[in-house]
Write a protein that holds these residues in place. Structure first.
Motif, PDB file in Angstrom:
ATOM      1  N   LEU A 105      77.480  61.093   6.487  1.00 53.61           N
ATOM      2  CA  LEU A 105      78.800  61.043   7.127  1.00 53.61           C
ATOM      3  C   LEU A 105      78.739  60.298   8.453  1.00 53.61           C
ATOM      4  N   ASN A 106      77.627  60.457   9.169  1.00 58.61           N
ATOM      5  CA  ASN A 106      77.460  59.758  10.437  1.00 58.61           C
ATOM      6  C   ASN A 106      77.498  58.249  10.224  1.00 58.61           C
ATOM      7  N   LYS A 107      76.755  57.787   9.228  1.00 58.02           N
ATOM      8  CA  LYS A 107      76.728  56.346   8.942  1.00 58.02           C
ATOM      9  C   LYS A 107      78.089  55.840   8.466  1.00 58.02           C
ATOM     10  N   LYS A 108      78.781  56.679   7.681  1.00 57.71           N
ATOM     11  CA  LYS A 108      80.071  56.271   7.119  1.00 57.71           C
ATOM     12  C   LYS A 108      81.174  56.234   8.167  1.00 57.71           C
ATOM     13  N   TRP A 109      81.143  57.195   9.109  1.00 61.02           N
ATOM     14  CA  TRP A 109      82.234  57.325  10.074  1.00 61.02           C
ATOM     15  C   TRP A 109      81.956  56.674  11.424  1.00 61.02           C
ATOM     16  N   THR A 110      80.780  56.100  11.614  1.00 62.36           N
ATOM     17  CA  THR A 110      80.468  55.450  12.889  1.00 62.36           C
ATOM     18  C   THR A 110      81.248  54.144  13.019  1.00 62.36           C
ATOM     19  N   ASP A 111      81.840  53.940  14.180  1.00 68.93           N
ATOM     20  CA  ASP A 111      82.588  52.711  14.460  1.00 68.93           C
ATOM     21  C   ASP A 111      81.608  51.543  14.522  1.00 68.93           C
ATOM     22  N   PRO A 112      81.746  50.541  13.648  1.00 57.75           N
ATOM     23  CA  PRO A 112      80.795  49.427  13.639  1.00 57.75           C
ATOM     24  C   PRO A 112      80.840  48.578  14.908  1.00 57.75           C
ATOM     25  N   ASN A 113      81.970  48.613  15.619  1.00 59.40           N
ATOM     26  CA  ASN A 113      82.096  47.808  16.838  1.00 59.40           C
ATOM     27  C   ASN A 113      81.357  48.433  18.019  1.00 59.40           C
ATOM     28  N   THR A 114      81.511  49.750  18.188  1.00 59.92           N
ATOM     29  CA  THR A 114      80.876  50.440  19.319  1.00 59.92           C
ATOM     30  C   THR A 114      79.557  51.092  18.930  1.00 59.92           C
ATOM     31  N   ASN A 115      79.321  51.217  17.612  1.00 55.22           N
ATOM     32  CA  ASN A 115      78.131  51.892  17.085  1.00 55.22           C
ATOM     33  C   ASN A 115      78.086  53.364  17.484  1.00 55.22           C
ATOM     34  N   ASN A 116      79.247  53.942  17.793  1.00 53.46           N
ATOM     35  CA  ASN A 116      79.368  55.353  18.137  1.00 53.46           C
ATOM     36  C   ASN A 116      80.381  56.028  17.219  1.00 53.46           C
ATOM     37  N   MET A 117      80.273  57.344  17.078  1.00 55.10           N
ATOM     38  CA  MET A 117      81.219  58.110  16.291  1.00 55.10           C
ATOM     39  C   MET A 117      81.970  59.064  17.221  1.00 55.10           C
ATOM     40  N   LEU A 119      83.720  62.253  18.935  1.00 55.98           N
ATOM     41  CA  LEU A 119      83.263  63.641  18.926  1.00 55.98           C
ATOM     42  C   LEU A 119      83.946  64.464  17.837  1.00 55.98           C
ATOM     43  N   VAL A 120      85.235  64.235  17.633  1.00 53.35           N
ATOM     44  CA  VAL A 120      85.967  65.001  16.610  1.00 53.35           C
ATOM     45  C   VAL A 120      85.356  64.762  15.231  1.00 53.35           C
ATOM     46  N   ARG A 121      84.981  63.521  14.957  1.00 52.00           N
ATOM     47  CA  ARG A 121      84.367  63.214  13.656  1.00 52.00           C
ATOM     48  C   ARG A 121      82.968  63.817  13.556  1.00 52.00           C
ATOM     49  N   LYS A 122      82.254  63.854  14.668  1.00 49.12           N
ATOM     50  CA  LYS A 122      80.929  64.485  14.666  1.00 49.12           C
ATOM     51  C   LYS A 122      81.049  65.961  14.329  1.00 49.12           C
ATOM     52  N   ILE A 123      82.010  66.626  14.943  1.00 51.37           N
ATOM     53  CA  ILE A 123      82.215  68.059  14.684  1.00 51.37           C
ATOM     54  C   ILE A 123      82.624  68.281  13.238  1.00 51.37           C
ATOM     55  N   THR A 124      83.538  67.435  12.733  1.00 52.75           N
ATOM     56  CA  THR A 124      83.976  67.554  11.344  1.00 52.75           C
ATOM     57  C   THR A 124      82.814  67.353  10.380  1.00 52.75           C
ATOM     58  N   ALA A 125      81.989  66.357  10.650  1.00 49.76           N
ATOM     59  CA  ALA A 125      80.817  66.096   9.807  1.00 49.76           C
ATOM     60  C   ALA A 125      79.865  67.285   9.836  1.00 49.76           C
ATOM     61  N   GLY A 126      79.686  67.892  11.010  1.00 48.22           N
ATOM     62  CA  GLY A 126      78.819  69.058  11.136  1.00 48.22           C
ATOM     63  C   GLY A 126      79.357  70.251  10.377  1.00 48.22           C
ATOM     64  N   LEU A 127      80.673  70.461  10.423  1.00 45.66           N
ATOM     65  CA  LEU A 127      81.284  71.581   9.707  1.00 45.66           C
ATOM     66  C   LEU A 127      81.093  71.431   8.201  1.00 45.66           C
ATOM     67  N   VAL A 194      76.807  76.326  13.719  1.00 44.23           N
ATOM     68  CA  VAL A 194      75.523  75.827  14.216  1.00 44.23           C
ATOM     69  C   VAL A 194      75.410  74.321  14.030  1.00 44.23           C
ATOM     70  N   THR A 195      75.717  73.850  12.822  1.00 45.00           N
ATOM     71  CA  THR A 195      75.558  72.429  12.533  1.00 45.00           C
ATOM     72  C   THR A 195      76.516  71.586  13.352  1.00 45.00           C
ATOM     73  N   ALA A 196      77.784  72.029  13.432  1.00 43.98           N
ATOM     74  CA  ALA A 196      78.760  71.274  14.218  1.00 43.98           C
ATOM     75  C   ALA A 196      78.378  71.238  15.689  1.00 43.98           C
ATOM     76  N   SER A 197      77.951  72.392  16.237  1.00 43.10           N
ATOM     77  CA  SER A 197      77.611  72.437  17.658  1.00 43.10           C
ATOM     78  C   SER A 197      76.259  71.783  17.930  1.00 43.10           C
ATOM     79  N   TYR A 202      74.118  67.227  20.077  1.00 43.36           N
ATOM     80  CA  TYR A 202      72.914  66.409  20.311  1.00 43.36           C
ATOM     81  C   TYR A 202      73.276  64.928  20.373  1.00 43.36           C
ATOM     82  N   ASP A 203      74.032  64.477  19.380  1.00 43.15           N
ATOM     83  CA  ASP A 203      74.439  63.073  19.378  1.00 43.15           C
ATOM     84  C   ASP A 203      75.277  62.737  20.606  1.00 43.15           C
ATOM     85  N   GLN A 204      76.171  63.683  20.985  1.00 42.17           N
ATOM     86  CA  GLN A 204      77.053  63.438  22.132  1.00 42.17           C
ATOM     87  C   GLN A 204      76.272  63.394  23.435  1.00 42.17           C
ATOM     88  N   PHE A 205      75.370  64.360  23.643  1.00 39.25           N
ATOM     89  CA  PHE A 205      74.558  64.370  24.863  1.00 39.25           C
ATOM     90  C   PHE A 205      73.658  63.140  24.928  1.00 39.25           C
TER      91      PHE A 205
END
Length: 311
Positions: A105-117, A119-127, A194-197, A202-205
């Motif tokens: 999900l990280n690879k699929k939802w990461t913005d190709p321009n900024t190479n970042n995802m 935070l909302v998508r990170k949490i959703t992917a973790g859930l 646990v996974t979402a947080s 981790y990715d956000q920090f």
């Protein structure tokens, strides 16, 4: 590419799970302290109407060091690794699944321009990843909790599982296949938190540290981001973890009512008997375990990724 994420996450999770297993065992023992199912139910603070009011307080809580020493004194030092085979199976099923799905999900939802995802998508992917992983790994989770808790019971009441395979076999035979998914709703909820947080933070920090040029992308950044992520995960998941531990560990005998009818019943009985802060029992060993676990997990993961980057 998708399979590689599962292999990398699984390898890192097994290393982290085995290395922090004694802390996890101490956490489980502390979460079961004063369990109302094992003693007469009474309010955490009750006043009687007699001339001299009496205050009933729950038994004093024992700290993680005392719990660890008691385990070693009652059995041997090796008892701190009781249930480690279940930990290996749990990490193989649960963490491999959640880490692999999150990576996809990280690879699929990461913005190709900024190479970042975001935070909302990170949490959703973790859930999503945590929920699926927990459903897959719940039998090993139940077995692990029971094997870790067994040593606190009187000898005559111990289950004496020889291994995680024996535990799953006995549960299936004596309590039915459904017992392997006892507390699964709690496991799923906890795993999602646990996974979402943990993974999202981790990715956000890590991104914040690198973007602000506080540190270079190396061991220092990985340790800092992972320890912060471990703290966030511990705070978010501890109440659900306490209830999950008690529901999974309860002994259900034919012809008798179960100590808890469900997660909500367990939560209410725990709060009534021991007070609201009982939901944070074992928090010190939780953060003591969650911090090192998360550090070992992500530091190992980063090293494994380097090894497999050309594959």
């Amino acid at each position: 590419m998708g399979l590689k994420g599962f292999l990398e996450g699984g390898a890192a999770s097994i290393v982290a799970g085995c290395s922090t297993h004694p802390l996890d065992l101490i956490k489980v023992r502390m979460q079961l302290q004063g369990e109302p199912a094992l003693q007469p139910l009474r309010p955490a603070l009750a006043f009687h109407t007699s001339a001299v009011p009496h205050i009933h307080l729950p038994p004093p809580r024992v700290g993680p060091v005392s719990v660890g020493i008691r385990i070693i004194q009652q059995d041997v030092a090796a008892a701190l690794f009781s249930g480690v085979s279940a930990t290996v199976l749990r990490q193989t099923l649960y963490s491999t699944t959640r880490m692999g799905l999150y990576d996809i999900l990280n690879k699929k939802w990461t913005d190709p321009n900024t190479n970042n995802m975001p935070l909302v998508r990170k949490i959703t992917a973790g859930l999503i990843a945590g929920g699926v992983g927990a459903a897959v790994g719940n039998p090993a989770d139940v077995a692990m909790v029971r094997m870790q808790a067994d040593g606190r019971l009187p000898l005559a009441q111990r289950r004496n599982y020889k291994s995680v395979v024996d535990a799953i076999s006995q549960m299936s035979k004596n309590e039915g296949i459904g017992s392997l998914w006892r507390g699964s709703s709690l496991t799923v909820n906890r795993a999602m938190l646990v996974t979402a947080s943990q993974l999202a933070s981790y990715d956000q920090f890590k991104e914040m540290i690198l973007e602000r040029d506080l540190m270079k992308d190396g061991l220092g950044t990985h340790v800092t981001a992972s320890f912060a992520a471990g703290f966030v995960a511990a705070v978010a998941s501890n109440p659900v973890d306490v209830i999950k531990t008690r529901v999974m560990n309860m002994k259900v005998e034919a012809g008798t009512a179960a100590p808890y009818s469900g997660a909500l019943d367990c939560a209410m009985k725990t709060i009534r008997a021991e007070g609201p802060m009982a939901l944070y029992k074992g928090f010190i060993p939780t953060i003591s375990r969650q911090g090192p676990f998360t550090v070992v997990l992500f530091v190992t993961l980063e090293q494994v990724r380097k090894l497999f980057k050309d594959f």
